[in-house]
Design an enzyme around this catalytic site. Sequence first.
Site, PDB file in Angstrom:
ATOM      1  N   LYS A  13       0.966  -1.277   0.036  1.00 35.10           N
ATOM      2  CA  LYS A  13       0.215   0.107   0.077  1.00 35.10           C
ATOM      3  C   LYS A  13       0.906   1.203  -0.127  1.00 35.10           C
ATOM      4  CE  LYS A  13      -2.015  -0.938   3.890  1.00 35.10           C
ATOM      5  NZ  LYS A  13      -1.592  -2.370   4.424  1.00 35.10           N
ATOM      6  N   ARG A  88      -9.545   0.395   8.776  1.00 34.09           N
ATOM      7  CA  ARG A  88      -8.618  -0.611   9.157  1.00 34.09           C
ATOM      8  C   ARG A  88     -10.010  -1.547   9.873  1.00 34.09           C
ATOM      9  NH1 ARG A  88      -3.058   0.401   8.818  1.00 34.09           N
ATOM     10  NH2 ARG A  88      -1.696  -1.737   9.469  1.00 34.09           N
ATOM     11  N   ARG A 127      11.957  -6.100   3.898  1.00 31.99           N
ATOM     12  CA  ARG A 127      12.165  -4.802   4.206  1.00 31.99           C
ATOM     13  C   ARG A 127      12.945  -4.547   5.394  1.00 31.99           C
ATOM     14  NH1 ARG A 127       6.414  -1.727   4.884  1.00 31.99           N
ATOM     15  NH2 ARG A 127       6.137  -2.790   7.051  1.00 31.99           N
ATOM     16  N   ARG A 139      11.568  -0.894  11.876  1.00 33.17           N
ATOM     17  CA  ARG A 139      10.230  -0.804  12.496  1.00 33.17           C
ATOM     18  C   ARG A 139      10.126  -1.812  13.528  1.00 33.17           C
ATOM     19  NH1 ARG A 139       5.409  -0.100   8.402  1.00 33.17           N
ATOM     20  NH2 ARG A 139       4.083  -1.217  10.042  1.00 33.17           N
ATOM     21  N   ARG A 150       0.027  -8.644  13.597  1.00 32.98           N
ATOM     22  CA  ARG A 150      -0.741  -7.621  12.393  1.00 32.98           C
ATOM     23  C   ARG A 150      -1.569  -8.655  11.414  1.00 32.98           C
ATOM     24  NH1 ARG A 150       4.939  -5.410  10.719  1.00 32.98           N
ATOM     25  NH2 ARG A 150       3.818  -4.475   9.240  1.00 32.98           N
TER      26      ARG A 150
END
Length: 193
Positions: A13, A88, A127, A139, A150
């Site tokens: 996204k 969400r 990532r 992160r 998640r």
Amino acid sequence: MRLILLGAPGAGKGTQAVRLKEKYKIPQLSTGDMLRAAVEAGTPEGMSAKAIMDKGSLVPDKTVVGIIAERIAAPDATAGFILDGFPRTVRQAEALDKILAAKNMELDAVIELKVDDAALLGRIAKRASETRASGGTVRADDNPEAFKVRLAAYHAQTAPVSAYYAQRGMLKTVDGMGSVDAVTSAIAQLFER
Ligand code: ADP
């Protein structure tokens, strides 16, 4: 142009939002980025969100709805925006409907990026290792444990948001498994039809 990008964590996204932002000259409103900025700035909102985010769970609807309402009211969002990571939950989608209706604004499209669960963990791990290699800070929620939470939150709380927009005839689905450019073209094609 007012767009929503839906998709699991790691679906791409953010990557596509940056491209859409440049193409349409509208801001990308990422609740994840806004929350991380609040954590960084040490605001009360950020401080209470931090532990929830690190674990991989969703912060309360009230918090994110407040943040997004304020952001949509900013001058640079009058011409349009790309929502990335919001709504969400169905409650957030309902709250967004009210915020937009009060401003006589309508959504142009809701785009869902579909990626297999199996591919998502690999993307997140990539990532994290790329960030580490370039000397950046990974992160706090880009680790396998938080990622599981998640993904579970996505299936339980965010998948119903796709159904919410599908029922209203607004949902457009794009295959998110291809290359970044392939996904960008697939999104562009939605607007050429
Ligand atoms: P992702 O890569 O999982 O899409 P984001 O950067 O969008 O990550 O969000 C990171 C975290 O911030 C989420 O796991 C959640 O804790 C919090 N968050 C972001 N947007 C929302 C939202 N709309 N509602 C609740 N929590 C949110």
